[in-house]
Motif scaffolding. Structure first.
Motif, short mmCIF file in Angstrom:
data_model
loop_
_atom_site.label_atom_id
_atom_site.label_comp_id
_atom_site.label_asym_id
_atom_site.label_seq_id
_atom_site.Cartn_x
_atom_site.Cartn_y
_atom_site.Cartn_z
N ALA A 72 0.84 -1.20 0.00
CA ALA A 72 0.00 0.00 0.00
C ALA A 72 0.87 1.25 0.00
O ALA A 72 0.60 2.21 -0.73
CB ALA A 72 -0.94 0.00 1.20
N HIS A 73 1.94 1.23 0.79
CA HIS A 73 2.88 2.36 0.81
C HIS A 73 3.51 2.56 -0.57
O HIS A 73 3.61 3.68 -1.05
CB HIS A 73 4.00 2.10 1.83
CG HIS A 73 3.67 2.51 3.22
ND1 HIS A 73 4.43 3.40 3.92
CD2 HIS A 73 2.66 2.15 4.04
CE1 HIS A 73 3.91 3.57 5.12
NE2 HIS A 73 2.83 2.82 5.22
N ARG A 74 3.93 1.46 -1.16
CA ARG A 74 4.59 1.53 -2.48
C ARG A 74 3.64 2.12 -3.53
O ARG A 74 4.03 2.99 -4.31
CB ARG A 74 5.04 0.13 -2.90
CG ARG A 74 5.68 0.09 -4.27
CD ARG A 74 6.12 -1.31 -4.62
NE ARG A 74 6.39 -1.39 -6.03
CZ ARG A 74 6.30 -2.50 -6.74
NH1 ARG A 74 5.98 -3.63 -6.17
NH2 ARG A 74 6.55 -2.48 -8.02
N LEU A 75 2.40 1.67 -3.52
CA LEU A 75 1.43 2.17 -4.48
C LEU A 75 1.21 3.67 -4.29
O LEU A 75 1.24 4.44 -5.26
CB LEU A 75 0.10 1.42 -4.33
CG LEU A 75 -1.04 1.89 -5.23
CD1 LEU A 75 -0.67 1.79 -6.70
CD2 LEU A 75 -2.30 1.07 -4.94
N TYR A 76 1.03 4.10 -3.06
CA TYR A 76 0.83 5.51 -2.76
C TYR A 76 2.01 6.35 -3.26
O TYR A 76 1.83 7.36 -3.94
CB TYR A 76 0.65 5.68 -1.25
CG TYR A 76 0.46 7.11 -0.80
CD1 TYR A 76 -0.77 7.75 -0.95
CD2 TYR A 76 1.50 7.83 -0.22
CE1 TYR A 76 -0.96 9.06 -0.53
CE2 TYR A 76 1.32 9.14 0.21
CZ TYR A 76 0.09 9.74 0.05
OH TYR A 76 -0.08 11.05 0.47
N GLU A 77 3.22 5.90 -2.95
CA GLU A 77 4.41 6.65 -3.34
C GLU A 77 4.61 6.67 -4.85
O GLU A 77 5.03 7.69 -5.41
CB GLU A 77 5.64 6.09 -2.62
CG GLU A 77 5.60 6.40 -1.13
CD GLU A 77 6.62 5.64 -0.31
OE1 GLU A 77 7.48 4.95 -0.90
OE2 GLU A 77 6.54 5.73 0.93
N GLU A 78 4.30 5.57 -5.52
CA GLU A 78 4.44 5.53 -6.99
C GLU A 78 3.45 6.50 -7.65
O GLU A 78 3.79 7.16 -8.62
CB GLU A 78 4.22 4.12 -7.53
CG GLU A 78 5.33 3.15 -7.20
CD GLU A 78 6.64 3.43 -7.92
OE1 GLU A 78 6.72 4.31 -8.80
OE2 GLU A 78 7.63 2.76 -7.57
N ILE A 79 2.25 6.59 -7.10
CA ILE A 79 1.27 7.52 -7.67
C ILE A 79 1.74 8.96 -7.46
O ILE A 79 1.69 9.78 -8.37
CB ILE A 79 -0.12 7.31 -7.06
CG1 ILE A 79 -0.69 5.95 -7.49
CG2 ILE A 79 -1.08 8.42 -7.47
CD1 ILE A 79 -1.95 5.53 -6.77
N LEU A 80 2.23 9.25 -6.26
CA LEU A 80 2.69 10.61 -5.98
C LEU A 80 3.92 10.98 -6.80
O LEU A 80 4.10 12.13 -7.16
CB LEU A 80 3.02 10.78 -4.49
CG LEU A 80 1.84 10.95 -3.56
CD1 LEU A 80 2.34 11.22 -2.16
CD2 LEU A 80 0.92 12.07 -4.01
N ASP A 81 4.77 10.00 -7.07
CA ASP A 81 5.99 10.25 -7.83
C ASP A 81 5.67 10.72 -9.24
O ASP A 81 6.34 11.59 -9.79
CB ASP A 81 6.83 8.96 -7.87
CG ASP A 81 8.23 9.21 -8.37
OD1 ASP A 81 8.74 10.33 -8.21
OD2 ASP A 81 8.81 8.27 -8.94
N ARG A 82 4.63 10.16 -9.83
CA ARG A 82 4.15 10.56 -11.15
C ARG A 82 5.22 10.55 -12.24
O ARG A 82 5.14 11.30 -13.20
CB ARG A 82 3.51 11.95 -11.10
CG ARG A 82 2.33 12.05 -10.20
CD ARG A 82 1.70 13.41 -10.33
NE ARG A 82 1.01 13.74 -9.09
CZ ARG A 82 0.44 14.89 -8.83
NH1 ARG A 82 0.49 15.85 -9.70
NH2 ARG A 82 -0.16 15.10 -7.70
#
Length: 140
Positions: free
Chosen positions: A27-37
């Motif tokens: 879940a953390h990885r998904l959140y960070e990947e989305i924010l990284d854009r």
């Protein structure tokens, strides 16, 4: 709010607890990947990983509940189906609108926040059921 894993989320079943920790990390990885854009591909990969991880985890939980004759299995399985429906909607929005802060916030709600609530409420119920049936209260 992005929360770190805490032992307060442990249900006392070693295999399930380890998977919950991995699910939390995903879940953390998904959140960070989305924010990284940096690109949709990284988000798509993180989303696919989340889906695969959830499928494996839910299969483990459901097998465990069957093995221990958990009476709430059918209802619990419906919660798993509902999780995948929400994840489907998130994936659809990713494909249509691309990564965004809103998508990251929704991903966090759908994954981490759902998982925390699910562990605290639903998973703890089957843990208590199993422990009550164990001769010495040891379900691990």
């Amino acid at each position: 709010m992005l929360r770190d894993w805490s032992d307060v989320y442990l249900i006392g079943i070693a295999e399930i607890d380890q998977q919950h920790q991995g699910f939390f990390a995903a879940a953390h990885r998904l959140y960070e990947e989305i924010l990284d854009r940096e690109g949709k591909n990284a988000v798509v990969e993180a989303m696919a990983f989340m889906r695969d991880y959830a499928e494996q985890h839910f299969q483990t939980e459901e097998a465990f509940m069957r093995e221990h004759d958990y009476p709430g299995l059918k209802e619990h399985m419906q919660l798993h189906v509902a999780f995948f429906r929400r994840l489907d909607g998130l994936e659809d929005d990713l494909m249509i609108f691309g990564p965004s802060q809103d998508l990251a916030d929704r991903a966090l709600d759908i994954t981490q926040d759902w998982l925390i609530d699910h562990i605290a409420d639903e998973d703890m119920l089957y843990s208590l059921h199993v422990k009550a049936r164990e001769p010495r209260g040891n379900a691990a």
